[in-house]
Design a protein around this motif. Structure first.
Motif, short mmCIF file in Angstrom:
data_model
loop_
_atom_site.label_atom_id
_atom_site.label_comp_id
_atom_site.label_asym_id
_atom_site.label_seq_id
_atom_site.Cartn_x
_atom_site.Cartn_y
_atom_site.Cartn_z
N MET A 294 52.16 39.78 45.59
CA MET A 294 51.67 40.52 44.22
C MET A 294 51.15 41.98 44.94
N ASN A 295 51.63 42.94 44.07
CA ASN A 295 51.24 44.30 44.53
C ASN A 295 49.92 44.52 44.27
N LEU A 296 49.14 45.51 45.15
CA LEU A 296 47.95 45.66 45.09
C LEU A 296 47.59 46.53 43.89
N GLU A 297 48.68 47.36 43.15
CA GLU A 297 48.24 47.94 41.99
C GLU A 297 48.11 46.99 40.88
N VAL A 298 48.78 45.80 40.95
CA VAL A 298 48.76 45.05 39.92
C VAL A 298 47.24 44.18 39.92
N VAL A 299 46.84 44.06 41.13
CA VAL A 299 45.63 43.32 41.21
C VAL A 299 44.30 44.32 40.66
N VAL A 300 44.74 45.61 41.10
CA VAL A 300 43.46 46.55 40.65
C VAL A 300 43.69 46.70 38.93
N VAL A 301 44.68 46.79 38.54
CA VAL A 301 44.95 46.85 36.91
C VAL A 301 44.30 45.57 36.30
N ALA A 302 44.61 44.28 36.85
CA ALA A 302 43.79 42.92 36.35
C ALA A 302 42.48 43.00 36.43
N ILE A 303 42.05 43.36 37.61
CA ILE A 303 40.50 43.54 37.68
C ILE A 303 39.64 44.75 36.84
N GLY A 304 40.74 45.95 36.64
CA GLY A 304 40.08 46.51 35.66
C GLY A 304 40.05 45.99 34.14
N TYR A 305 41.11 45.22 33.79
CA TYR A 305 41.21 44.59 32.43
C TYR A 305 39.84 43.80 32.24
N PHE A 306 39.65 42.87 33.47
CA PHE A 306 38.70 41.78 33.04
C PHE A 306 37.35 42.76 33.17
N ILE A 307 37.03 43.81 33.99
CA ILE A 307 35.85 44.57 33.83
C ILE A 307 35.49 45.24 32.43
N ILE A 308 36.97 45.58 31.97
CA ILE A 308 36.70 46.13 30.60
C ILE A 308 36.37 44.97 29.39
N LEU B 227 38.58 42.67 49.84
CA LEU B 227 37.54 43.55 48.87
C LEU B 227 37.80 43.29 47.53
N LEU B 228 38.95 43.39 46.84
CA LEU B 228 39.39 43.23 45.76
C LEU B 228 38.77 41.74 45.00
N VAL B 229 39.22 40.85 45.79
CA VAL B 229 38.55 39.20 45.37
C VAL B 229 37.26 39.47 45.34
N SER B 230 36.34 39.87 46.25
CA SER B 230 35.04 40.14 46.41
C SER B 230 34.46 40.75 44.86
N LYS B 231 35.23 41.84 44.40
CA LYS B 231 34.91 42.52 43.23
C LYS B 231 35.13 41.79 42.10
N PHE B 232 36.46 40.91 42.21
CA PHE B 232 36.78 40.01 40.99
C PHE B 232 36.01 38.74 40.88
N ILE B 233 35.28 38.23 41.84
CA ILE B 233 34.38 37.12 41.94
C ILE B 233 33.17 37.77 41.22
N SER B 234 32.64 38.97 41.52
CA SER B 234 31.47 39.46 41.11
C SER B 234 31.83 39.86 39.65
N VAL B 235 32.83 40.21 39.18
CA VAL B 235 33.03 40.29 37.58
C VAL B 235 33.19 38.94 36.72
N LEU B 236 33.57 37.97 37.40
CA LEU B 236 33.57 36.66 37.05
C LEU B 236 32.24 36.14 36.84
N THR B 237 31.52 36.25 37.87
CA THR B 237 30.05 35.91 37.81
C THR B 237 29.16 36.82 36.72
N LEU B 238 29.77 37.93 36.59
CA LEU B 238 28.89 38.73 35.40
C LEU B 238 29.39 38.06 34.25
N GLY B 239 30.59 37.79 33.82
CA GLY B 239 31.12 37.47 32.59
C GLY B 239 30.24 35.92 32.63
#
Length: 101
Positions: A1-15, A75-87
């Motif tokens: 999976m491309n790094l850009e796709v992961v960043v977009v997915a994390i951005g979507y979950f943050i929103i 780093l992106l997985v760490s941020k994703f887990i943080s966003v999931l924890t927030l939600g």
């Protein structure tokens, strides 16, 4: 999976999570909604800091060789887990608050 796709997915979950936080703040009284959001962000920050410290030690240890792409994904997985924890924290704390009243 491309790094850009992961960043977009994390951005979507943050929103998505921040939109849920806004609805909690609007539907609840200011004090209750603010308390829920503060506690949820505290949980998310603790998880984020823990994840960043783990990634830092993985990169800093000389016995473990990690390239820059793997570090980026960690780093992106760490941020994703943080966003999931927030939600999750927002959902659980909002549900607990609603059940108590």
């Amino acid at each position: 999976m491309n790094l850009e796709v992961v960043v977009v997915a994390i951005g979507y979950f943050i929103i998505l999570v921040l939109a849920y936080a806004v609805t909690i703040l609007r539907n609840r009284e200011d004090e209750k909604g603010q308390e829920i959001i503060n506690r949820a962000f505290d949980h998310a920050y603790i998880i984020l800091i823990f994840g960043l410290v783990v990634v830092y030690f993985l990169v800093a240890l000389p016995y473990i060789t990690i390239d820059s792409q793997t570090t980026s994904y960690l780093l992106l997985v760490s941020k994703f887990i943080s966003v999931l924890t927030l939600g999750g924290s927002l959902f659980i704390l909002n549900r607990k608050r609603r059940c108590n009243h």
